[in-house]
Design a protein around this motif. Structure first.
Motif, mmCIF file in Angstrom:
data_model
loop_
_atom_site.group_PDB
_atom_site.id
_atom_site.type_symbol
_atom_site.label_atom_id
_atom_site.label_comp_id
_atom_site.label_asym_id
_atom_site.label_seq_id
_atom_site.Cartn_x
_atom_site.Cartn_y
_atom_site.Cartn_z
ATOM 1 N N GLU A 1 15.190 41.640 52.272
ATOM 2 C CA GLU A 1 16.063 40.998 53.251
ATOM 3 C C GLU A 1 17.305 41.828 53.543
ATOM 4 O OE1 GLU A 1 16.811 36.523 53.802
ATOM 5 O OE2 GLU A 1 18.471 37.207 52.526
ATOM 6 N N ASP A 2 17.642 41.904 54.830
ATOM 7 C CA ASP A 2 18.815 42.610 55.345
ATOM 8 C C ASP A 2 18.797 44.111 55.071
ATOM 9 O OD1 ASP A 2 20.146 40.679 56.832
ATOM 10 O OD2 ASP A 2 21.187 39.882 55.083
ATOM 11 N N ARG A 3 17.615 44.672 54.900
ATOM 12 C CA ARG A 3 17.469 46.123 54.748
ATOM 13 C C ARG A 3 16.813 46.680 56.006
ATOM 14 N NH1 ARG A 3 17.886 47.628 49.176
ATOM 15 N NH2 ARG A 3 19.426 46.167 48.398
ATOM 16 N N ASP A 4 17.276 47.838 56.442
ATOM 17 C CA ASP A 4 16.751 48.435 57.665
ATOM 18 C C ASP A 4 15.528 49.313 57.438
ATOM 19 O OD1 ASP A 4 18.599 47.202 59.340
ATOM 20 O OD2 ASP A 4 20.060 48.813 59.125
ATOM 21 N N GLU A 5 15.284 49.708 56.211
ATOM 22 C CA GLU A 5 14.152 50.583 55.918
ATOM 23 C C GLU A 5 13.129 49.859 55.044
ATOM 24 O OE1 GLU A 5 13.737 53.507 57.376
ATOM 25 O OE2 GLU A 5 15.658 53.179 58.376
ATOM 26 N N PRO A 6 11.839 50.164 55.239
ATOM 27 C CA PRO A 6 10.808 49.517 54.417
ATOM 28 C C PRO A 6 10.920 49.937 52.951
ATOM 29 C CG PRO A 6 9.817 51.140 55.899
ATOM 30 C CD PRO A 6 11.280 51.077 56.225
ATOM 31 N N MET A 7 10.357 49.094 52.098
ATOM 32 C CA MET A 7 10.367 49.356 50.654
ATOM 33 C C MET A 7 9.462 50.534 50.309
ATOM 34 S SD MET A 7 12.140 47.460 48.655
ATOM 35 C CE MET A 7 11.360 48.037 47.166
ATOM 36 N N ASP A 8 9.845 51.232 49.251
ATOM 37 C CA ASP A 8 8.927 52.175 48.627
ATOM 38 C C ASP A 8 7.913 51.291 47.909
ATOM 39 O OD1 ASP A 8 7.518 53.831 46.923
ATOM 40 O OD2 ASP A 8 9.288 54.870 46.163
ATOM 41 N N GLU A 9 6.700 51.259 48.395
ATOM 42 C CA GLU A 9 5.709 50.316 47.889
ATOM 43 C C GLU A 9 5.261 50.607 46.463
ATOM 44 O OE1 GLU A 9 2.590 49.732 50.744
ATOM 45 O OE2 GLU A 9 4.037 49.332 52.337
#
Length: 163
Positions: free
Chosen positions: A49-57
Motif C-alpha cells: 500500500e502507498d508504494r509506487d513500485e511493485p514488490m520484489d516477489e
C-alpha cells in the motif's frame, strides 16, 4: 507467529479481501494464490500500500509484516495517471496503483491547490462525471483498469449534515 494477515485490493477487487500467509511465503507465492482465486491476468504485479513500485516477489512476507498485517494491491498497471480538477484548474500526476485515495487527495488539496490540512479535510475526491466518492482507503487500482491506467477526479466539498 504462525500466520500473517494480508489484506488486499486489486484490479476488479474493490472490496478489501483477505489472505492468510505464512511468514516464510514469498510475495510471488501470495500473488499466484490471489491470481488463481480471482482469475486475474498472469501479468499482474503485487504492490504494498502507498508504494509506487511493485514488490520484489522474492521477498519473504515476514520481512515486510512488522508489527501488523500487510496491505497489498494487485494490478497490471505500473502507474495510474490521475487528473484532479478543483475550481476549474486541473492537476496531473502518476501514482502507483496501490496509492490510497486519501494520499492522492492530500497531495492535490495541500500541495497543488494550496489548502490547509483543515480545508483539505472538508473536501473529498469524487470520480469525474459521477457521484461516486471512493472511501479514503481505496486503492487507485480498484478504480482504474488496464490498459487505460487512468482516473479523473473532482475535488469537491464533503457533504455536511446540519442537525
Amino acid at each position: 507467529m504462525t500466520s500473517i494477515d494480508v489484506f488486499y485490493q486489486g484490479e476488479g477487487i474493490r472490496e478489501i479481501a483477505h489472505f492468510e500467509a505464512t511468514p516464510d511465503q514469498t510475495f510471488a507465492a501470495i500473488k499466484i494464490a490471489i491470481i488463481e482465486k480471482h482469475g486475474l491476468d498472469k501479468e499482474t504485479l503485487i504492490y504494498l500500500e502507498d508504494r509506487d513500485e511493485p514488490m520484489d516477489e522474492r521477498s519473504l512476507v515476514r520481512d515486510r509484516a512488522g508489527q501488523s498485517a500487510i496491505k497489498a494491491h494487485l494490478h497490471r498497471c505500473r502507474h495510474v495517471a490521475v487528473a484532479i480538477t478543483f475550481n476549474g484548474e486541473t492537476v496531473h500526476h502518476r501514482f502507483g496503483p496501490s496509492t490510497t485515495v486519501e494520499r492522492v487527495k492530500t497531495w492535490a488539496a495541500e500541495k497543488k491547490f494550496g489548502m490547509t490540512p483543515q480545508e483539505a479535510g472538508e473536501h473529498v475526491l469524487q470520480i469525474a462525471g459521477t457521484k461516486d466518492r471512493p472511501d479514503p482507503g481505496t486503492h487507485l487500482g480498484t478504480i482504474a483498469s488496464c490498459p487505460a491506467c487512468k482516473v479523473a477526479f473532482d475535488l469537491v466539498p464533503n457533504e455536511r449534515i446540519n442537525g
